[in-house]
Design a protein around this motif. Structure first.
Motif, PDB file in Angstrom:
ATOM      1  N   GLY A   7     -12.451 -55.691 -11.153  1.00  0.00           N
ATOM      2  CA  GLY A   7     -12.684 -56.497 -12.681  1.00  0.00           C
ATOM      3  C   GLY A   7     -14.074 -56.581 -12.568  1.00  0.00           C
ATOM      4  O   GLY A   7     -15.328 -56.997 -11.793  1.00  0.00           O
ATOM      5  N   VAL A   8     -15.130 -58.102 -13.005  1.00  0.00           N
ATOM      6  CA  VAL A   8     -16.173 -58.634 -13.335  1.00  0.00           C
ATOM      7  C   VAL A   8     -16.310 -59.442 -12.247  1.00  0.00           C
ATOM      8  O   VAL A   8     -15.362 -59.920 -11.642  1.00  0.00           O
ATOM      9  N   GLY A   9     -17.467 -59.244 -11.682  1.00  0.00           N
ATOM     10  CA  GLY A   9     -17.495 -59.800  -9.538  1.00  0.00           C
ATOM     11  C   GLY A   9     -17.307 -58.855  -8.596  1.00  0.00           C
ATOM     12  O   GLY A   9     -18.382 -58.606  -7.911  1.00  0.00           O
ATOM     13  N   THR A  10     -16.934 -57.602  -9.227  1.00  0.00           N
ATOM     14  CA  THR A  10     -16.131 -56.118  -8.035  1.00  0.00           C
ATOM     15  C   THR A  10     -17.982 -55.491  -8.092  1.00  0.00           C
ATOM     16  O   THR A  10     -18.769 -55.641  -9.218  1.00  0.00           O
ATOM     17  N   ARG A  11     -18.328 -55.681  -6.801  1.00  0.00           N
ATOM     18  CA  ARG A  11     -20.210 -55.136  -5.797  1.00  0.00           C
ATOM     19  C   ARG A  11     -19.954 -53.879  -5.383  1.00  0.00           C
ATOM     20  O   ARG A  11     -18.219 -53.207  -4.562  1.00  0.00           O
ATOM     21  N   PHE A  12     -20.016 -52.396  -5.611  1.00  0.00           N
ATOM     22  CA  PHE A  12     -20.147 -51.480  -4.636  1.00  0.00           C
ATOM     23  C   PHE A  12     -21.282 -50.727  -4.609  1.00  0.00           C
ATOM     24  O   PHE A  12     -22.697 -51.194  -5.380  1.00  0.00           O
ATOM     25  N   VAL A  13     -22.701 -49.923  -3.850  1.00  0.00           N
ATOM     26  CA  VAL A  13     -23.152 -48.718  -3.196  1.00  0.00           C
ATOM     27  C   VAL A  13     -23.047 -47.996  -3.523  1.00  0.00           C
ATOM     28  O   VAL A  13     -21.647 -47.270  -2.854  1.00  0.00           O
ATOM     29  N   ALA A  14     -23.852 -47.399  -4.044  1.00  0.00           N
ATOM     30  CA  ALA A  14     -23.372 -45.688  -4.504  1.00  0.00           C
ATOM     31  C   ALA A  14     -24.762 -45.250  -3.164  1.00  0.00           C
ATOM     32  O   ALA A  14     -25.790 -45.827  -3.265  1.00  0.00           O
ATOM     33  N   PRO A  29     -26.984 -50.197  -5.295  1.00  0.00           N
ATOM     34  CA  PRO A  29     -25.796 -51.848  -5.471  1.00  0.00           C
ATOM     35  C   PRO A  29     -25.669 -51.924  -7.403  1.00  0.00           C
ATOM     36  O   PRO A  29     -26.501 -51.468  -7.976  1.00  0.00           O
ATOM     37  N   MET A  30     -25.261 -51.959  -7.377  1.00  0.00           N
ATOM     38  CA  MET A  30     -23.989 -52.656  -8.968  1.00  0.00           C
ATOM     39  C   MET A  30     -22.946 -53.037  -8.351  1.00  0.00           C
ATOM     40  O   MET A  30     -22.372 -53.032  -7.949  1.00  0.00           O
ATOM     41  N   VAL A  80     -33.312 -48.223  -7.541  1.00  0.00           N
ATOM     42  CA  VAL A  80     -32.732 -47.336  -8.670  1.00  0.00           C
ATOM     43  C   VAL A  80     -32.250 -48.862  -9.502  1.00  0.00           C
ATOM     44  O   VAL A  80     -31.502 -49.759  -8.201  1.00  0.00           O
ATOM     45  N   ARG A  81     -32.772 -48.984 -10.728  1.00  0.00           N
ATOM     46  CA  ARG A  81     -32.854 -50.285 -11.157  1.00  0.00           C
ATOM     47  C   ARG A  81     -32.399 -49.859 -12.732  1.00  0.00           C
ATOM     48  O   ARG A  81     -32.661 -48.922 -13.342  1.00  0.00           O
TER      49      ARG A  81
END
Length: 146
Positions: free
Chosen positions: A45-52, A64-65, A90-91
């Protein structure tokens, strides 16, 4: 900034398509040379963070997203998820929209705007074509997968 869109129509329910497109670890299995790691506990949900993490060995970078909007589809409205990219390389942002269509299927619209550090803006059209190709294949794989 390079802007691109991927649009697909599928004969799956909006709820199933939403689950497939927001399965962040599955993205890493669909984007070449990429692994995705979720940094926050579920549910998403809102606030979930992950990195590709994309690349091989020392020629790798993190993307990071964070999920900043999370509105799953309902019978009354389309689903919308917005990601903000905050990496050193990447931004930008991405918006995933899932809209029910008549006949039981749905339409997916993936819109992304990104910039890559060190890549001049003159290459934005090339970056957009590459993004459309890579993410087009990734979306198709996510929608087709098990």
């Amino acid at each position: 900034m390079s802007l691109f869109r991927v649009e697909r129509t599928v004969r799956r329910s909006p709820e199933e398509v939403w689950q497939r497109l927001t399965d962040w670890p599955a993205h890493g299995r669909r984007v070449p040379l990429t692994r995705t790691r979720v940094l926050t506990p579920g549910p998403y949900g809102v606030g979930t963070r992950f990195v590709a993490r994309t690349g091989v060995g020392r020629l790798s970078f993190d993307d990071p997203m964070e999920v900043v909007r999370w509105d799953p589809p309902t019978a009354a409205r389309p689903g919308v998820c917005r990601l903000e990219k905050s990496g050193r390389v990447v931004r930008g942002w991405a918006v995933i929209e899932v809209t029910a269509t008549e006949g039981g299927g749905c339409r997916v619209l993936w819109t992304e705007e990104l910039s890559v550090r060190g890549v001049p803006t003159a290459f934005d059209p090339v970056l957009a074509r590459a993004g459309r190709a890579v993410f087009g294949r990734a979306v198709e794989g996510l929608l087709r997968g098990p």
